[in-house]
Write a protein that holds these residues in place. Structure first.
Motif, mmCIF file in Angstrom:
data_model
loop_
_atom_site.group_PDB
_atom_site.id
_atom_site.type_symbol
_atom_site.label_atom_id
_atom_site.label_comp_id
_atom_site.label_asym_id
_atom_site.label_seq_id
_atom_site.Cartn_x
_atom_site.Cartn_y
_atom_site.Cartn_z
ATOM 1 N N MET A 4 23.918 -5.796 -20.021
ATOM 2 C CA MET A 4 23.190 -6.604 -20.984
ATOM 3 C C MET A 4 23.920 -7.880 -21.394
ATOM 4 O O MET A 4 23.289 -8.874 -21.641
ATOM 5 C CB MET A 4 22.784 -5.790 -22.207
ATOM 6 N N ASN A 5 25.221 -7.885 -21.462
ATOM 7 C CA ASN A 5 25.964 -9.072 -21.860
ATOM 8 C C ASN A 5 26.893 -9.554 -20.755
ATOM 9 O O ASN A 5 27.943 -10.111 -21.026
ATOM 10 C CB ASN A 5 26.777 -8.803 -23.127
ATOM 11 N N THR A 6 26.531 -9.339 -19.511
ATOM 12 C CA THR A 6 27.406 -9.711 -18.410
ATOM 13 C C THR A 6 27.334 -11.211 -18.160
ATOM 14 O O THR A 6 26.258 -11.785 -18.056
ATOM 15 C CB THR A 6 27.028 -8.939 -17.135
ATOM 16 N N LEU A 7 28.512 -11.821 -18.068
ATOM 17 C CA LEU A 7 28.630 -13.247 -17.767
ATOM 18 C C LEU A 7 29.386 -13.394 -16.458
ATOM 19 O O LEU A 7 30.277 -12.608 -16.155
ATOM 20 C CB LEU A 7 29.410 -13.960 -18.877
ATOM 21 N N LYS A 8 29.039 -14.424 -15.693
ATOM 22 C CA LYS A 8 29.739 -14.704 -14.446
ATOM 23 C C LYS A 8 30.258 -16.137 -14.492
ATOM 24 O O LYS A 8 29.583 -17.038 -14.968
ATOM 25 C CB LYS A 8 28.819 -14.514 -13.245
ATOM 26 N N PHE A 9 31.476 -16.313 -13.965
ATOM 27 C CA PHE A 9 32.119 -17.620 -13.970
ATOM 28 C C PHE A 9 32.689 -17.921 -12.597
ATOM 29 O O PHE A 9 33.261 -17.048 -11.953
ATOM 30 C CB PHE A 9 33.306 -17.632 -14.953
ATOM 31 N N THR A 47 33.601 -11.760 -13.468
ATOM 32 C CA THR A 47 32.498 -11.102 -14.153
ATOM 33 C C THR A 47 33.053 -10.460 -15.417
ATOM 34 O O THR A 47 34.040 -9.726 -15.368
ATOM 35 C CB THR A 47 31.855 -10.024 -13.253
ATOM 36 N N VAL A 48 32.411 -10.764 -16.548
ATOM 37 C CA VAL A 48 32.885 -10.284 -17.836
ATOM 38 C C VAL A 48 31.715 -9.671 -18.595
ATOM 39 O O VAL A 48 30.624 -10.225 -18.609
ATOM 40 C CB VAL A 48 33.464 -11.444 -18.680
ATOM 41 N N ALA A 67 37.361 -21.952 -15.677
ATOM 42 C CA ALA A 67 36.203 -21.089 -15.481
ATOM 43 C C ALA A 67 34.949 -21.849 -15.874
ATOM 44 O O ALA A 67 34.867 -22.403 -16.962
ATOM 45 C CB ALA A 67 36.325 -19.823 -16.326
ATOM 46 N N GLU A 68 33.978 -21.891 -14.960
ATOM 47 C CA GLU A 68 32.691 -22.534 -15.219
ATOM 48 C C GLU A 68 31.612 -21.472 -15.193
ATOM 49 O O GLU A 68 31.526 -20.708 -14.228
ATOM 50 C CB GLU A 68 32.379 -23.560 -14.130
ATOM 51 N N PRO A 69 30.766 -21.381 -16.230
ATOM 52 C CA PRO A 69 29.716 -20.367 -16.248
ATOM 53 C C PRO A 69 28.753 -20.528 -15.075
ATOM 54 O O PRO A 69 28.393 -21.640 -14.711
ATOM 55 C CB PRO A 69 28.988 -20.628 -17.566
#
Length: 71
Positions: A4-9, A47-48, A67-69
């Motif tokens: 649900m809150n996964t971000l990738k950079f 991946t965070v 790190a760039e989203p």
């Protein structure tokens, strides 16, 4: 990892030594086990979960990386 809150950079984290360098910063910022870096991906994708873009970016920059989203 949670989805649900996964971000990738896209990062410039290239190898195991780079990961070792950022580990304390990311563990402090987002918690151990809440992030991973795919150094085999050409974009070196970090991946965070359970974090904000600003939190991750600040932790990575503090470690000397970028790190760039992606999403």
């Amino acid at each position: 990892m949670k989805t649900m809150n996964t971000l990738k950079f896209k990062t410039n984290i290239k190898c195991g030594n780079c990961i070792a360098t950022v580990t304390p910063f990311l563990n402090e910022a987002v918690g151990e086990g809440n992030w991973e870096v795919d150094v085999k991906d050409p974009k070196k994708v970090l991946t965070v979960s359970t974090a904000t873009v600003d939190t991750v970016r600040q932790a990575i920059e503090k470690a000397g990386y970028k790190a760039e989203p992606l999403n």
